[in-house]
Every structure is written in C-alpha cells, then in structure tokens.
Design a protein around this motif. Structure first.
Motif, PDB file in Angstrom:
ATOM      1  N   THR A   6       7.916 -19.130  25.239  1.00  6.69           N
ATOM      2  CA  THR A   6       6.796 -19.557  26.061  1.00  6.69           C
ATOM      3  C   THR A   6       6.622 -18.546  27.193  1.00  6.69           C
ATOM      4  O   THR A   6       7.506 -17.735  27.463  1.00  6.69           O
ATOM      5  CB  THR A   6       7.040 -20.951  26.663  1.00  6.69           C
ATOM      6  N   LYS A   7       5.486 -18.606  27.834  1.00  4.49           N
ATOM      7  CA  LYS A   7       5.216 -17.703  28.955  1.00  4.49           C
ATOM      8  C   LYS A   7       6.254 -17.907  30.051  1.00  4.49           C
ATOM      9  O   LYS A   7       6.743 -16.953  30.644  1.00  4.49           O
ATOM     10  CB  LYS A   7       3.809 -17.967  29.490  1.00  4.49           C
ATOM     11  N   LYS A   8       6.619 -19.166  30.297  1.00  5.66           N
ATOM     12  CA  LYS A   8       7.598 -19.464  31.341  1.00  5.66           C
ATOM     13  C   LYS A   8       8.965 -18.874  31.002  1.00  5.66           C
ATOM     14  O   LYS A   8       9.637 -18.304  31.859  1.00  5.66           O
ATOM     15  CB  LYS A   8       7.703 -20.982  31.527  1.00  5.66           C
ATOM     16  N   GLU A   9       9.386 -18.989  29.739  1.00  8.23           N
ATOM     17  CA  GLU A   9      10.671 -18.424  29.314  1.00  8.23           C
ATOM     18  C   GLU A   9      10.661 -16.906  29.443  1.00  8.23           C
ATOM     19  O   GLU A   9      11.645 -16.307  29.876  1.00  8.23           O
ATOM     20  CB  GLU A   9      10.984 -18.822  27.873  1.00  8.23           C
ATOM     21  N   ALA A  10       9.542 -16.289  29.086  1.00  4.47           N
ATOM     22  CA  ALA A  10       9.424 -14.833  29.190  1.00  4.47           C
ATOM     23  C   ALA A  10       9.511 -14.393  30.647  1.00  4.47           C
ATOM     24  O   ALA A  10      10.166 -13.397  30.958  1.00  4.47           O
ATOM     25  CB  ALA A  10       8.124 -14.363  28.563  1.00  4.47           C
ATOM     26  N   GLU A  11       8.875 -15.142  31.554  1.00  4.61           N
ATOM     27  CA  GLU A  11       8.936 -14.809  32.971  1.00  4.61           C
ATOM     28  C   GLU A  11      10.350 -14.961  33.514  1.00  4.61           C
ATOM     29  O   GLU A  11      10.780 -14.181  34.350  1.00  4.61           O
ATOM     30  CB  GLU A  11       7.961 -15.679  33.769  1.00  4.61           C
ATOM     31  N   GLN A  12      11.090 -15.969  33.043  1.00  3.19           N
ATOM     32  CA  GLN A  12      12.463 -16.179  33.497  1.00  3.19           C
ATOM     33  C   GLN A  12      13.344 -14.985  33.137  1.00  3.19           C
ATOM     34  O   GLN A  12      14.312 -14.706  33.830  1.00  3.19           O
ATOM     35  CB  GLN A  12      13.049 -17.457  32.877  1.00  3.19           C
ATOM     36  N   GLU A  13      13.026 -14.291  32.045  1.00  2.67           N
ATOM     37  CA  GLU A  13      13.840 -13.172  31.588  1.00  2.67           C
ATOM     38  C   GLU A  13      13.458 -11.849  32.245  1.00  2.67           C
ATOM     39  O   GLU A  13      14.126 -10.848  32.040  1.00  2.67           O
ATOM     40  CB  GLU A  13      13.747 -13.051  30.067  1.00  2.67           C
ATOM     41  N   LEU A  14      12.401 -11.829  33.027  1.00  2.00           N
ATOM     42  CA  LEU A  14      11.989 -10.606  33.712  1.00  2.00           C
ATOM     43  C   LEU A  14      13.049 -10.180  34.718  1.00  2.00           C
ATOM     44  O   LEU A  14      13.665 -11.016  35.384  1.00  2.00           O
ATOM     45  CB  LEU A  14      10.692 -10.838  34.492  1.00  2.00           C
ATOM     46  N   SER A  15      13.230  -8.868  34.854  1.00  2.26           N
ATOM     47  CA  SER A  15      14.088  -8.377  35.926  1.00  2.26           C
ATOM     48  C   SER A  15      13.290  -8.481  37.231  1.00  2.26           C
ATOM     49  O   SER A  15      12.062  -8.660  37.210  1.00  2.26           O
ATOM     50  CB  SER A  15      14.480  -6.930  35.664  1.00  2.26           C
ATOM     51  N   ARG A  52       8.557 -17.672  42.864  1.00  5.47           N
ATOM     52  CA  ARG A  52       9.601 -18.701  42.763  1.00  5.47           C
ATOM     53  C   ARG A  52      10.755 -18.198  41.902  1.00  5.47           C
ATOM     54  O   ARG A  52      11.932 -18.326  42.262  1.00  5.47           O
ATOM     55  CB  ARG A  52       9.010 -19.984  42.180  1.00  5.47           C
ATOM     56  N   ILE A  53      10.432 -17.601  40.780  1.00  2.00           N
ATOM     57  CA  ILE A  53      11.452 -17.070  39.877  1.00  2.00           C
ATOM     58  C   ILE A  53      12.238 -15.955  40.565  1.00  2.00           C
ATOM     59  O   ILE A  53      13.472 -15.915  40.504  1.00  2.00           O
ATOM     60  CB  ILE A  53      10.805 -16.572  38.562  1.00  2.00           C
ATOM     61  N   SER A  54      11.519 -15.057  41.241  1.00  3.92           N
ATOM     62  CA  SER A  54      12.177 -13.945  41.943  1.00  3.92           C
ATOM     63  C   SER A  54      13.095 -14.455  43.047  1.00  3.92           C
ATOM     64  O   SER A  54      14.213 -13.954  43.214  1.00  3.92           O
ATOM     65  CB  SER A  54      11.126 -13.001  42.539  1.00  3.92           C
ATOM     66  N   ARG A  55      12.626 -15.435  43.795  1.00  6.50           N
ATOM     67  CA  ARG A  55      13.440 -16.012  44.871  1.00  6.50           C
ATOM     68  C   ARG A  55      14.734 -16.595  44.297  1.00  6.50           C
ATOM     69  O   ARG A  55      15.810 -16.429  44.863  1.00  6.50           O
ATOM     70  CB  ARG A  55      12.646 -17.086  45.615  1.00  6.50           C
ATOM     71  N   GLY A  56      14.633 -17.272  43.166  1.00  5.87           N
ATOM     72  CA  GLY A  56      15.816 -17.841  42.522  1.00  5.87           C
ATOM     73  C   GLY A  56      16.801 -16.765  42.094  1.00  5.87           C
ATOM     74  O   GLY A  56      18.009 -16.911  42.259  1.00  5.87           O
ATOM     75  N   LYS A  57      16.278 -15.664  41.542  1.00  2.00           N
ATOM     76  CA  LYS A  57      17.144 -14.562  41.124  1.00  2.00           C
ATOM     77  C   LYS A  57      17.832 -13.922  42.327  1.00  2.00           C
ATOM     78  O   LYS A  57      19.013 -13.585  42.275  1.00  2.00           O
ATOM     79  CB  LYS A  57      16.350 -13.524  40.343  1.00  2.00           C
ATOM     80  N   ILE A  58      17.100 -13.744  43.416  1.00  3.49           N
ATOM     81  CA  ILE A  58      17.680 -13.163  44.625  1.00  3.49           C
ATOM     82  C   ILE A  58      18.755 -14.086  45.192  1.00  3.49           C
ATOM     83  O   ILE A  58      19.834 -13.632  45.588  1.00  3.49           O
ATOM     84  CB  ILE A  58      16.583 -12.868  45.670  1.00  3.49           C
ATOM     85  N   ASP A  59      18.494 -15.381  45.220  1.00  4.83           N
ATOM     86  CA  ASP A  59      19.492 -16.345  45.692  1.00  4.83           C
ATOM     87  C   ASP A  59      20.760 -16.281  44.856  1.00  4.83           C
ATOM     88  O   ASP A  59      21.872 -16.333  45.384  1.00  4.83           O
ATOM     89  CB  ASP A  59      18.934 -17.770  45.672  1.00  4.83           C
ATOM     90  N   THR A  60      20.607 -16.160  43.536  1.00  4.75           N
ATOM     91  CA  THR A  60      21.759 -16.072  42.644  1.00  4.75           C
ATOM     92  C   THR A  60      22.592 -14.836  42.955  1.00  4.75           C
ATOM     93  O   THR A  60      23.822 -14.903  43.033  1.00  4.75           O
ATOM     94  CB  THR A  60      21.303 -16.034  41.169  1.00  4.75           C
TER      95      THR A  60
END
Length: 77
Positions: A6-15, A52-60
């Motif tokens: 899905t588009k959402k899954e693809a976005e989650q995998e983005l660097s 939102r996705i980027s913020r989550g990755k940075i927090d991780t």
C-alpha cells in the motif's frame, strides 16, 4: 505471488533522505499558483503523513543513541 504494498507501507519504508526529497517535491507543487484547491489539500495531507513518518524515524534514532549504563544512568551512545 508477490503482494502489492500500500502507499502507506511504501512510505514507511522510505529513508529519511527519500522522505525529505519527496517533501521538497510536494512543496514545489504547492508553490504553483495554478494548482486546484482540492489537489493542494491532498498534497498537504501527503506531506503531513511524510512528516509524521519522518518524526517517528528520527525519534527512533534518538532513542537508539541513548542507552542506560550499568548504574541505571542514561548516557549518550
């Protein structure tokens, strides 16, 4: 048979770099004065999802950079 992401899954995998590049592209589209209002709302929503996705990755990453030592003290990695 391979499953289509899905588009959402693809976005989650983005660097982060890919997400920032995509955000820059969305900003360029929003700066176009000829863009229809409905399309601009759609682009805005996509940008907010990427943020939102980027913020989550940075927090991780930040959490991984901090670790607790043997004395229970929080120290930077």
């Amino acid at each position: 048979m391979a499953e289509k992401k899905t588009k959402k899954e693809a976005e989650q995998e983005l660097s982060l770099e890919e997400a920032f590049t995509k955000l820059d592209q969305l900003l360029e589209k929003l700066e176009d004065r000829e863009i229809p209002l409905e399309e601009s709302f759609s682009i805005y929503k996509e940008g907010m999802d990427l943020l939102r996705i980027s913020r989550g990755k940075i927090d991780t990453v930040e959490k991984k950079m901090m670790q607790i030592d043997e004395d229970g003290e929080l120290s930077e990695f």
